[in-house]
Motif scaffolding. Structure first.
Motif, short mmCIF file in Angstrom:
data_model
loop_
_atom_site.label_atom_id
_atom_site.label_comp_id
_atom_site.label_asym_id
_atom_site.label_seq_id
_atom_site.Cartn_x
_atom_site.Cartn_y
_atom_site.Cartn_z
N TRP A 1 37.48 41.25 39.76
CA TRP A 1 36.64 42.32 39.19
C TRP A 1 37.28 43.66 39.56
O TRP A 1 37.90 43.79 40.61
CB TRP A 1 35.23 42.26 39.80
N GLY A 2 37.12 44.60 38.69
CA GLY A 2 37.63 45.95 39.01
C GLY A 2 36.66 46.95 38.41
O GLY A 2 36.15 46.73 37.31
N LEU B 1 34.33 48.66 33.86
CA LEU B 1 34.14 47.43 34.65
C LEU B 1 35.04 46.36 34.04
O LEU B 1 34.87 46.01 32.87
CB LEU B 1 32.67 46.99 34.59
N ARG B 2 36.05 45.92 34.81
CA ARG B 2 37.03 44.97 34.23
C ARG B 2 36.85 43.61 34.91
O ARG B 2 36.63 43.53 36.11
CB ARG B 2 38.45 45.49 34.48
N SER C 1 36.57 43.97 29.41
CA SER C 1 36.15 45.17 30.16
C SER C 1 35.04 45.86 29.38
O SER C 1 34.95 45.74 28.16
CB SER C 1 37.33 46.12 30.34
#
Lengths: 759, 156, 209
Positions: free
Chosen positions: C62-63, C80-81, C105
């Motif tokens: 998650w990023g 939000l990736r 994303s």
């Protein structure tokens, strides 16, 4: 050897080439005990021994081997009784750790002392080579007299460490160099009278390589990390830091790992910082006083109870709202305006997930006020459960109980529960899911809110009914010679919610969500339960995809959708105008990746009512070679963003690569960040020169910084690590960031910390 | 042992062709065994030349010849070779052909090795005689457990 | 224009009992994939099974990074990736669906001066991304499986005996009974009805929004 360095640019030829006739050294035999046990085989053209106690003389291409050691020489004198030996002429020595060529060697086997003169050596377990006038070995101790060490190819310019004397204790695994000079190319760069360094990769307490930088804000900035190997499963790094224009700071990181979980604590502390004194009004205006004791701490930890329950904590604290700005050097760090600390117990089962957690906000930006901070949720319990029941139905509930607290604003408790029943009917190419939910929300307000709104415990309950239906069409097509499966997926979503007057309900965590593709299929327009829209609307949407038949990769996905409001939607938050009857904005999305290297994502929203664009954004990313990347993007969001962002790491050839970013805001007619850098990398030496302009503080004025970093591969780097900064600025600077290739740190089977997206 | 010199030497053979005078060597064939004190030699054939009644030289051939003897320090020496030319008077033995001389402290092997029994002088290899190998057993480990420090040569 | 109704979600021919390995045991992805695969007729592997097909979720990342800042340098838009690297291997290790990455994303606004509700929106986006990822993985398995079936079918009509000298059994329609949502497929020993907890995976664009 995997010592964390990238030796990809190094040619394979070694300074001391492998000896063709030598047996491959086996690691297991390389310990002193193993060597003492192994027999010694000597082989030569001729052998003489005057008498029993005289020297044995072996000549003509003599080869001697014992355990992992191999010695080749022209002439060997060896006395069996005293154990003394002498080898002369084209000496070649090899063991599990190194290869040596020399002129002369002598020693005493019984006393295990050896002396090799005028030699060239090449490490084999680690990358490194060099020469020495003399090596003296005494059991576990070794001394190199007049020696050099480098990791470079001799033919390429690089660096070299020259030391009058290096003493190595193989058991302790440490070496001490005396009057050492470091040369880059021909230029002596550094003279160090004495320094101690590790010779193997055991974890041990000791100095790590310093990072030195110069900036007008900090002056000379010298960070000297010290690694403390406290125990096999926990260690620490202390980082004293001297900033000549500001004072002393102590940083520290403590890491622990145990069977059920792990954690990291990071802290920084500065007794008195001279920076605020230099610009007092900036601080007085926002804080009313000058901060002198300044610090930050961060704690992340996880504990896995069992397959179902686990605990997570992510806590953070800064001493004052200027801290992030005064101690960071990247746009990414400066962009944070509040610090969220959260901790909780979470659980997940086959049909449910639940949590008991709390989170708290701390202001980290002096242009905002406490009032603008988000509410703390101390505590918050939630449960989501959905279970198929019988053959046709699915029952479920989404529940949440929260106690909202705030340093300035009013406080309250809220309980929200939404049980639902759904009937997911589906066939191979269609699905229809009618769903009826009942949402009940109740509050307990504190006195000020009760006085303002008249009711100490307002409640709201209403039914929410929706039908989600869709069909799937497919056909085979071929494009540029490849076979694709093209899908056509029409979808309808009808939502009906009666109106409830929610004027008497305060707002804690509720705000309109970003209008997007997902919004077309949600049963509420708001982020939290404080507002539940009244709705009588129908979403029509269509998605098409191109999926490669050969490997299943989705090359194209395009979708378009719109909501038709049959009636006005009256529920609003203060300052919002009701959604009128009619059509919503068109939402169009495109994800297109013709090759594995190029991906393009675009999103567009057009509002037919006001005939204007709400959103227009396009992002393209192209991967160049093994580690290059080009990102180009334009973002327009009405009344919010009108920016272009172009960032790249472009490898020109094996050694040279350029890095850059241009991030400009049309709306503010202002450059937000620009980076221009060039990197030269050879087998053993890397140099990076990076110039940056970025918004340093909330007054919006930009800071220029020029950073030169020289990295001696195998010896550490001097200068601030620029990778971290670039990695934030250019998405994909490190391939791992893109996850396109399995991340190098692919956790193989270890139960990684659940990557909590809220982090 | 040097004391073997004055021990009786007895020779046993399947078939022997004696010669009484010095002009022609005595030829023993059909499995020859020569023992003298701790010296023990086995071979297929032995040509022994004498000088006025005393055996001065023995040329033994076999498939292979085996020779073992206990040296003055009590340690055994076993030698194997296809041909052994033993000069009895000054005790110099020339082993040729797949020679292997082994002692508890180590072994020497090659195509031609000259060994002086009295002084312990060894000479191996040399032009046209192929390479010579020597193995030195580790001091504490290895076969011999005698306290004396065996020659334990290795290279640091 | 050549479009016809999609036929059943199909699994690769002669697929061994399926085991799902995930690097993160608390992730709902493995759970929702196992439900969908079971609904599509896959046999969940039990400890007793020897040769087992493995759906290997090798990485889940998650990023949540800012993608635009305001003129004061404060983050105002986030992306939000969610990326997953997965592979479907047959019992003997041959890859059925080669190792590949799916990257989704969602962008969302969190303006500094009125950022309440950011956690709420992020949580909703996380759920939607998780559901969409499951659908995306399934789609890829389905497409590759259809291709494998087709090739198997072509061999039969084309070359009669295929290389192993065994007449390939052209999967008659009923043996590969397409699983109706409601119709219980082969009742697993686990006893719960073959029924997805969530509605049929919602088709959403697999790409950045």
């Amino acid at each position: 050897q995997d010592d964390g360095e990238d030796w990809g640019l190094c040619r394979v030829t070694d300074v001391v080439p492998t000896f063709g006739d030598a047996p491959a050294p086996l690691d297991s035999a390389s310990t002193p005990e193993a060597r003492a046990q192994a027999p010694t085989d000597i082989e030569g053209g001729s052998l003489e021994r005057a008498s029993d106690d005289e020297n044995i003389i072996v000549q003509d291409n003599v080869r001697l081997s014992r355990g992992d050691q191999f010695l080749g020489t022209d002439r060997l004198l060896y006395n069996a009784d005293t154990g003394r030996y002498t080898a002369e002429g084209s000496i070649r020595y090899q063991d599990a750790g190194m290869r040596i060529v020399a002129e002369r060697a002598e020693g005493d086997q019984n006393a295990d002392t050896h002396r090799i003169e005028d030699l060239q050596y090449q490490l084999t377990e680690r990358r490194g080579n060099g020469g020495a006038d003399r090596i003296e070995l005494r059991g576990r101790y070794g001394s190199l007299i007049g020696s050099t060490y480098t990791t470079c190819d001799p033919r390429e310019p690089g660096w070299q460490l020259r030391a009058g004397r290096i003493d190595i204790d193989t058991e302790e695994g440490m070496g001490v160099a005396r009057n050492a000079t470091l040369r880059i190319g021909k230029v002596p760069v550094l003279y160090v009278p004495w320094f101690k360094f590790p010779v193997d990769d055991r974890r041990r307490t000791g100095l790590l390589y310093p990072s030195i930088s110069l900036s007008n804000r900090n002056g000379l900035d010298w960070k000297q990390p010290v690694y403390l190997n406290l125990a096999p499963n926990y260690d620490a790094t202390l980082t004293p830091r001297l900033m000549t224009d500001r004072g002393l700071q102590l940083g520290g990181e403590f890491r622990w790992l145990y069977e059920k979980g792990r954690g990291t604590f990071f802290g920084e502390w500065m007794a008195d910082d001279e920076l605020p004194g230099r610009e007092p009004d900036r601080y007085l205006r926002s804080m009313g006083e000058l901060p002198d004791e300044r610090g930050l701490f961060r704690l992340t930890s996880s504990h896995n109870f069992n397959r179902t329950w686990y605990a997570r904590a992510n806590l953070g604290w800064v001493s004052d709202p200027h801290y992030l700005e005064d101690f960071s050097n990247s746009l990414y760090a400066v962009s944070q305006y509040s610090i969220t600390s959260s901790a909780g117990l979470y659980g997940r089962g086959r049909y449910w997930d639940a949590g008991l957690m709390a989170d708290r906000q701390q202001l980290a930006d002096y242009t905002l006020t406490e009032r603008q901070l988000r509410y703390d949720r101390l505590p918050r319990a939630y449960l989501n459960w959905a279970q198929p029941v019988g053959r046709w139905f699915e029952l479920g509930v989404n529940g949440e109980a929260v106690r909202f607290q705030h340093s300035v604003r009013e406080e309250a408790n809220r309980f929200d529960i939404k049980p639902y029943i759904a009937m997911p009917l589906e066939g191979d190419s269609w699905f229809v899911t009618p769903k009826v939910a009942w949402r009940y929300t109740a509050y307990q307000l504190d006195d000020t809110l009760t006085a303002a709104l008249g009711d100490e415990s307002p409640t709201r309950s209403l039914p929410i009914s929706s039908v989600d239906a869709g069909m799937f069409f497919e056909r085979e097509t071929s494009l540029f010679g490849d076979r694709y499966l093209q899908t056509l997926e029409p979808r309808l979503y009808y939502l009906n919610v009666p109106y409830r007057d929610q004027g008497g309900i305060p707002r804690f965590d509720t705000q309109p969500m970003t209008f997007s593709w997902g919004q077309l299929f949600r049963d509420n327009r708001y982020t939290g339960p404080d507002r539940q829209i009244d709705a009588n609307q129908l979403t029509t949407a269509l998605t098409t995809r191109l999926i490669s038949e050969e490997d299943g990769r989705e090359r194209l996905a395009a979708s378009i959708g719109q909501i038709q409001y049959f009636e006005d939607s009256l529920v609003v938050v203060p300052g919002e105008t009701p959604v009128e009857k009619g059509k919503s904005a068109w939402v169009a999305d495109l994800g297109f990746s013709p090759t594995d290297r190029l991906t393009i994502n675009a999103a567009y929203q057009w509002d037919p009512k006001f005939r204007q664009e709400d959103l227009a954004s396009i992002r393209a990313r192209y991967l160049v070679g093994d580690y290059g990347v080009i990102n180009a993007g334009y973002r327009y969001r009405r009344d919010l963003v009108d920016q272009v962002d172009f960032a790249f790491l472009y490898p020109i050839n094996r050694n040279w690569s350029v890095v850059g970013r241009y991030y400009y805001s049309f709306e503010d007619k202002k450059l937000l960040e620009s980076i221009a850098g060039i990197q030269w990398e050879s087998c053993c030496l890397a140099a990076r020169l990076v110039a940056r302009r970025y918004i340093r503080d909330r007054d919006g004025d930009l800071d220029d910084s020029l950073r030169l970093e020289i990295e001696l591969k195998g010896l550490g780097s001097a200068g601030q690590k620029t990778e971290g900064v670039l990695r934030r600025a250019i998405l994909g600077y490190e391939r791992d960031d893109l996850y396109l290739v399995p991340p190098s740190s692919l956790p193989t089977g270890s139960d990684e910390l659940t990557p909590d997206p809220i982090l | 042992r040097s004391s073997d010199r004055n021990k009786p030497m007895d020779i046993e053979a399947g078939y022997s062709d004696y010669s009484m005078d010095d002009s022609r060597p005595t030829v023993l064939t059909g499995g020859v065994t020569i023992t003298q004190g701790t010296l023990d030699i086995r071979a297929n054939r032995a040509d022994i030349t004498q000088r006025n009644g005393e055996a001065v030289r023995a040329v033994l051939t076999g498939g292979p010849v085996r020779l073992n003897q206990q040296l003055d320090d009590g340690k055994p020496m076993d030698a194997v070779a296809t041909k052994v030319d033993y000069d009895l008077r000054n005790e110099v033995v020339v082993f040729t052909g797949d020679v292997n001389i082994s002692q508890p402290s180590g072994s020497i092997s090659g195509q031609r090795i000259v060994y002086n029994m009295r002084t312990g002088q060894v000479q191996g290899g040399g032009e046209g005689a192929g390479r010579v190998k020597m193995r030195i057993m580790p001091r504490n480990g290895g076969a011999s457990a005698d306290p004396e420090p065996a020659s334990d040569g290795d290279e640091g | 224009c050549g479009f016809q109704l999609r036929d059943a979600l199909v699994l690769p021919p002669d697929l061994a009992p399926v085991k799902i390995e995930s690097v993160d045991r608390y992730s709902p992805l493995a759970e929702s994939l196992s439900r969908s695969l079971t609904r599509a007729g896959a046999v969940p592997a039990t400890a007793a099974d020897q040769d087992v097909a493995v759906l290997d979720i090798q990485a889940e990342e998650w990023g949540d990074t800012p993608i635009s800042v305001d003129s004061f340098g404060r983050a105002q838009e986030f992306s939000l990736r969610y990326a997953v690297v997965f592979e479907l291997r047959q019992a003997d290790g041959t890859p059925l669906v080669p190792q590949q990455t799916i990257e989704l994303s969602r962008d969302y606004i969190s303006v500094p001066t009125r950022s309440e509700g950011t956690e709420g929106e992020r949580e909703i986006l996380v759920r939607e991304l998780q559901r969409e990822m499951a659908a995306s993985v399934l789609r890829r398995i389905d497409t590759v499986a259809k291709r494998a079936l087709e090739e198997r079918g072509m061999n039969a009509s084309g070359a009669g005996l295929d290389s192993e000298g065994v007449a390939p059994s052209v999967p008659a329609a009923d043996t590969m009974a397409p699983v109706r949502g409601d119709e219980a497929a082969v009742p697993e020993e686990a006893g719960e009805p073959a029924h997805a907890a969530e509605p049929e995976p919602t088709p959403e664009a697999d790409g950045a929004r």
